[in-house]
Write a protein that holds these residues in place. Structure first.
Motif, mmCIF file in Angstrom:
data_model
loop_
_atom_site.group_PDB
_atom_site.id
_atom_site.type_symbol
_atom_site.label_atom_id
_atom_site.label_comp_id
_atom_site.label_asym_id
_atom_site.label_seq_id
_atom_site.Cartn_x
_atom_site.Cartn_y
_atom_site.Cartn_z
ATOM 1 N N GLU A 149 0.852 -1.211 0.000
ATOM 2 C CA GLU A 149 0.000 0.000 0.000
ATOM 3 C C GLU A 149 0.876 1.245 0.000
ATOM 4 O O GLU A 149 2.002 1.230 0.502
ATOM 5 C CB GLU A 149 -0.944 0.033 1.211
ATOM 6 N N SER A 150 0.358 2.247 -0.641
ATOM 7 C CA SER A 150 0.992 3.570 -0.560
ATOM 8 C C SER A 150 -0.117 4.620 -0.647
ATOM 9 O O SER A 150 -1.139 4.400 -1.304
ATOM 10 C CB SER A 150 2.041 3.756 -1.657
ATOM 11 N N PHE A 151 0.110 5.760 0.008
ATOM 12 C CA PHE A 151 -0.919 6.808 0.024
ATOM 13 C C PHE A 151 -0.305 8.105 0.543
ATOM 14 O O PHE A 151 0.823 8.129 1.033
ATOM 15 C CB PHE A 151 -2.110 6.413 0.913
ATOM 16 N N ILE A 152 -1.094 9.147 0.421
ATOM 17 C CA ILE A 152 -0.736 10.437 1.007
ATOM 18 C C ILE A 152 -1.634 10.651 2.228
ATOM 19 O O ILE A 152 -2.862 10.586 2.124
ATOM 20 C CB ILE A 152 -0.905 11.594 0.007
ATOM 21 N N ALA A 153 -1.011 10.889 3.381
ATOM 22 C CA ALA A 153 -1.781 11.041 4.622
ATOM 23 C C ALA A 153 -2.164 12.511 4.830
ATOM 24 O O ALA A 153 -1.382 13.417 4.538
ATOM 25 C CB ALA A 153 -0.973 10.554 5.807
ATOM 26 N N PRO A 154 -3.378 12.734 5.347
ATOM 27 C CA PRO A 154 -3.783 14.123 5.642
ATOM 28 C C PRO A 154 -2.973 14.676 6.813
ATOM 29 O O PRO A 154 -2.565 13.935 7.706
ATOM 30 C CB PRO A 154 -5.261 13.985 6.003
ATOM 31 N N ARG A 155 -2.745 15.965 6.798
ATOM 32 C CA ARG A 155 -2.005 16.605 7.884
ATOM 33 C C ARG A 155 -2.919 16.811 9.079
ATOM 34 O O ARG A 155 -4.151 16.789 8.969
ATOM 35 C CB ARG A 155 -1.435 17.942 7.420
ATOM 36 N N LYS A 156 -2.306 17.068 10.224
ATOM 37 C CA LYS A 156 -3.062 17.388 11.432
ATOM 38 C C LYS A 156 -2.572 18.727 11.976
ATOM 39 O O LYS A 156 -2.823 19.774 11.384
ATOM 40 C CB LYS A 156 -2.940 16.268 12.455
ATOM 41 N N LYS A 157 -1.796 18.684 13.062
ATOM 42 C CA LYS A 157 -1.354 19.942 13.670
ATOM 43 C C LYS A 157 -0.170 20.539 12.931
ATOM 44 O O LYS A 157 -0.032 21.756 12.867
ATOM 45 C CB LYS A 157 -0.998 19.729 15.138
ATOM 46 N N ASP A 158 0.696 19.689 12.381
ATOM 47 C CA ASP A 158 1.891 20.191 11.727
ATOM 48 C C ASP A 158 1.586 20.531 10.279
ATOM 49 O O ASP A 158 0.460 20.367 9.806
ATOM 50 C CB ASP A 158 3.011 19.151 11.823
#
Length: 467
Positions: A149-158
């Motif tokens: 699997e590969s993906f782009i993760a959503p950002r949070k605080k940073d």
């Protein structure tokens, strides 16, 4: 290590780390704002390597050289926040695949966007297809590795979006749990086993989306600013007009306040006057009561005067009748005397004629004397009757004038009321108060109203009401 890299690394160890006895290698293990070592499975063997000593570093390695481990030494290799600093990450990728046993897992986390952060250098950013490119690169070097699997993760605080890729060494797909990281972190642009196109495909990166949002927001703010400037200009114009209106109203209010203040002073003065008027009214009520009593006395006196005038009229009529009778008798006696006088020359020889003539003359003179007295009495009675009638009429008219004053006069000061009554009486030639006081100083000395004095005393004393 930023927040999402730490959280996704935890999931990678949990999903792909296996159980006790597993051998785990982490490259770039220096603890900077957190380390994946804290998520080490119980009973596993954890080895951390980096380019310098520090917390979380078990072994220092040299950059650009193969890692000093035999082929197939590890079950799980972790490379989090490393590849962006590696000038030749593709060679490092091949070396990490070499270290995996058959079926072993390789976890890579690298920034997909974000700020430059040199540690010591910053070279690369990874896009959604980077995992597939590495898979093809390994195949071109005769290394069999499979992209799980590969993906782009959503950002949070940073401010980082993470590129995440998980590889399995060898061609076997068995033994997977069916649990994937991308499903638990809501990743997008997902590549996984069995798909021909990326899942939840998104063209622009989150930075671009944020930039577009910010641009749209900036444009909106610009439009709003222009509208605000226009509204401010309109508001300034309206404010100027409103200010002019308010200034006009203010001047009007100031004039009204001044007028109200003047009215207030008038009302205060009127209130003071009202207090005085109340006092005068109390006095006026007593005066009206006394005047009413006087009017009753004057009415009784007037009735007596009229009765006396009627009696005098009757007596005058009787005197006139008596006078007429006396005149007739006198005429008759005169006729007799004249007749006797005419006969006297013819009777000169008679001795009785002179005595009768003298007696007749004496009687005639007596009758003339009585007639003169009755005439004087008649004139005196007529004069007295006329004076009584005139005096009675004057009293009636004075009383009528005093009774005809408006009711509100009773609220006015007594001196003002008296002056008005005196003026009315003088204009009707019924009574001249000023002349009365001037002619009779004793009345002025008593301080009595000259009208009241005349009605009570003056007319009986023969004082004249008109100068």
């Amino acid at each position: 290590m930023h927040d999402t890299a730490l959280e996704i690394g935890r999931l990678a160890i949990e999903i792909y780390g296996g159980g006790a006895g597993q051998k785990i290698l982490e490259i770039g293990s220096l603890d900077v704002n957190g380390s994946l070592r804290q998520f080490q499975p119980e009973g596993s063997h954890y080895l951390g390597v980096d380019l310098e000593a520090g917390d979380g570093v078990d072994m220092i390695v040299k950059p650009g050289q193969p890692l000093p481990f035999a082929d197939g030494s590890f079950d799980l290799v972790l490379a989090s926040s490393v590849f962006e600093h590696d000038p030749a990450f593709w060679n490092t990728f091949l070396d990490l695949v070499r270290l995996l046993r058959e079926g072993g897992m390789l976890y890579i986390n690298a920034p997909s966007n974000g700020l430059v952060h040199r540690y010591p250098e910053d070279h690369w950013r990874f896009y959604p297809d980077s995992g597939r490119a590495l898979e093809r690169w390994a195949a071109s070097q005769d290394m069999e590795v499979r992209l799980i699997e590969s993906f782009i993760a959503p950002r949070k605080k940073d401010n980082w979006n993470d590129f995440v890729a998980v590889f399995r060494k060898g061609s076997d797909e068995g033994g997977l749990s069916g649990r994937f990281i991308h499903a638990e972190v809501e990743g997008f642009n997902v590549w996984t086993i069995g798909v021909a196109e990326p899942l939840k495909s998104v063209g622009p990166t989150e930075d671009m989306q944020l930039l577009r949002t910010e641009r749209e927001s900036a444009k909106k703010l610009k439009d709003e600013r222009e509208q605000a400037v226009k509204a401010a200009d309109d508001a300034r114009k309206d404010a100027a007009a409103t200010q002019a209106t308010l200034e006009s109203r203010l001047r009007q209010r100031e004039e009204e306040i001044a007028q109200t203040s003047s009215e207030r002073d008038k009302y205060r003065k009127a209130a003071d006057e009202a207090g005085k008027l109340q006092k005068d009214l109390t006095e006026a009520n007593g005066w009206v009561f006394r005047l009413s009593h006087e009017r009753q006395k004057f009415a009784a006196e007037l009735a007596r005067v009229r009765n006396r005038a009627a009696r005098l009229e009757t007596e005058l009529k009787a005197e006139k009748a008596a006078t007429r009778n006396l005149s007739a008798q006198l005429k008759r006696e005169r006729a007799k005397v004249e007749k006797l006088a005419a006969a006297m020359p013819k009777q000169t020889g008679s001795s009785e004629t002179p005595e009768k003539l003298r007696a007749a003359e004496e009687s005639l003179r007596a009758r003339y004397g009585e007639l003169a007295t009755m005439t004087r009495l008649l004139k005196t009675a007529e004069t007295q009757r006329q004076k009584i009638a005139d005096d009675s009429e004057r009293m009636v008219e004075i009383t009528a004038v005093l009774n005809a004053t408006p009711r509100w006069w009773a609220l006015m000061p007594r001196s003002w009321r008296r002056s008005k009554e005196h003026a009315r009486l003088k204009s009707r030639r019924l009574f001249d108060a000023a002349s009365y006081l001037q002619r009779y100083p004793d009345v002025a000395g008593e301080g009595m109203d000259p009208v009241v004095h005349f009605m009570r005393h003056g007319r009986h004393e023969g004082r004249e009401p008109i100068g």
